[in-house]
Design an enzyme around this catalytic site. Structure first.
Site, PDB file in Angstrom:
ATOM      1  N   CYS A   1     -14.142 -71.425 -26.245  1.00 35.78           N
ATOM      2  CA  CYS A   1     -15.109 -70.878 -25.302  1.00 35.78           C
ATOM      3  C   CYS A   1     -16.516 -70.972 -25.879  1.00 35.78           C
ATOM      4  O   CYS A   1     -17.460 -71.385 -25.193  1.00 35.78           O
ATOM      5  CB  CYS A   1     -14.757 -69.425 -24.987  1.00 35.78           C
ATOM      6  SG  CYS A   1     -15.774 -68.669 -23.698  1.00 35.78           S
ATOM      7  N   CYS A   2     -16.685 -70.614 -27.160  1.00 35.00           N
ATOM      8  CA  CYS A   2     -17.980 -70.723 -27.831  1.00 35.00           C
ATOM      9  C   CYS A   2     -18.464 -72.170 -27.849  1.00 35.00           C
ATOM     10  O   CYS A   2     -19.662 -72.443 -27.699  1.00 35.00           O
ATOM     11  CB  CYS A   2     -17.890 -70.208 -29.263  1.00 35.00           C
ATOM     12  SG  CYS A   2     -17.763 -68.408 -29.426  1.00 35.00           S
TER      13      CYS A   2
ATOM     14  N   CYS B   1     -22.528 -62.650 -26.133  1.00 28.51           N
ATOM     15  CA  CYS B   1     -21.981 -62.611 -24.776  1.00 28.51           C
ATOM     16  C   CYS B   1     -21.376 -61.227 -24.512  1.00 28.51           C
ATOM     17  O   CYS B   1     -20.850 -60.579 -25.425  1.00 28.51           O
ATOM     18  CB  CYS B   1     -20.910 -63.687 -24.609  1.00 28.51           C
ATOM     19  SG  CYS B   1     -21.568 -65.376 -24.645  1.00 28.51           S
TER      20      CYS B   1
ATOM     21  N   CYS C   1     -17.840 -60.245 -25.657  1.00 30.48           N
ATOM     22  CA  CYS C   1     -17.607 -60.373 -27.103  1.00 30.48           C
ATOM     23  C   CYS C   1     -18.531 -59.487 -27.937  1.00 30.48           C
ATOM     24  O   CYS C   1     -18.669 -59.689 -29.141  1.00 30.48           O
ATOM     25  CB  CYS C   1     -17.774 -61.830 -27.521  1.00 30.48           C
ATOM     26  SG  CYS C   1     -16.632 -62.961 -26.699  1.00 30.48           S
TER      27      CYS C   1
ATOM     28  N   CYS D   1     -19.675 -67.949 -34.343  1.00 32.98           N
ATOM     29  CA  CYS D   1     -19.340 -68.759 -33.168  1.00 32.98           C
ATOM     30  C   CYS D   1     -19.361 -70.243 -33.480  1.00 32.98           C
ATOM     31  O   CYS D   1     -18.842 -71.048 -32.722  1.00 32.98           O
ATOM     32  CB  CYS D   1     -20.317 -68.465 -32.031  1.00 32.98           C
ATOM     33  SG  CYS D   1     -22.031 -68.868 -32.426  1.00 32.98           S
TER      34      CYS D   1
END
Length: 253
Positions: A128-129, A210, A213, A238
């Site tokens: 996702c990162c 985010c 997170c 990340c």
């Protein structure tokens, strides 16, 4: 109590640190100036909109340095962060570029793994990162000879050796002008210069990423305890500030 009230405590040698930081930024503007009139500078600030990066953005603007600023808008930022981005774009002398992830990549990832994939495994969180941060970062740094970050040695064990000037990457130089600053120094500078900042800092969010997170931290917790708090401590990056290593990653347990 605001983050300023809680944290603004300058080091005894703060003025020397500020001179050092100013010198690094001024030298960067000279060394990586545009190659020709009308083109972009070859150095840019990666602005997370956190306290440190707002300090650097203020210095770039107040010193009238020819240094770019960019923000990675991941599509998962807090409303408070997005509001600060809008204010920065409106007030900044230096142009602020916003880079977003590729829409199709996000759509496919969410459809395949779900909206809460980051909680399922370190691999999925890093994937996702990669989509939301790393790929946009690569676009933001294309054509740049150097970039600037708000990394400080005090932030975490993984950052304890952050140099002012990092030449370990053959692709481009990485400048960390606040490497020697304390958290108290950062907030002292914000207070005396009345710098705009993310109101989440007032709610005990020292490190803001985010929304899914990031959480607030409790008194006594590590500075970055609110980032990816469900993961092993050694995994809390990340990818933006991780150097390549020949060692395999620790397998999840």
């Amino acid at each position: 109590m605001s983050a300023i009230d809680l944290n603004a405590r300058a080091s005894g040698n703060f003025e020397a640190k500020l001179l050092e930081t100013t010198a690094v930024l001024q030298q960067a503007a000279r060394d990586y100036a545009p190659l020709s009139a009308g083109t972009a500078p070859r150095v840019t600030l990666a602005c997370s909109l956190g306290a440190e990066d707002m300090v650097i953005a203020h210095l770039i603007n107040s010193l009238q340095l020819d240094i770019g600023i960019f923000v990675l808008e991941t599509g998962m930022l807090h409303t408070e962060t997005l509001d600060l981005l809008a204010r920065l774009k409106a007030s900044s002398r230096a142009p602020v570029q916003v880079f977003t992830p590729a829409t199709e990549a996000v759509v496919q990832f969410v459809a395949r793994e779900g909206k809460e994939a980051m909680y399922k495994s370190i691999e999925l969180r890093k994937a996702c990162c990669n989509i939301r941060k790393m790929e946009p970062l690569n676009r933001a740094l294309t054509g740049k000879a150097a970039w600037i970050t708000g990394l400080r040695r005090e932030q975490s064990g993984a950052r304890a050796d952050v140099p002012l000037i990092d030449t370990s990457d053959a692709t481009r130089v990485k400048l960390n002008p606040l490497a020697n600053w304390t958290w108290g120094d950062v907030w002292h500078f914000i207070a005396i210069n009345k710098i705009d900042y993310n109101p989440l800092h007032d709610q005990f969010y020292p490190s803001i990423g985010c929304a899914p997170c990031t959480r607030a931290i409790s008194l006594g917790e590590d500075f970055r305890a609110g980032r990816w708090w469900w993961e092993d401590e050694t995994a809390k990056e990340c990818g933006l500030h991780v150097k390549a290593s020949p060692l395999p990653e620790k397998a999840p347990t």
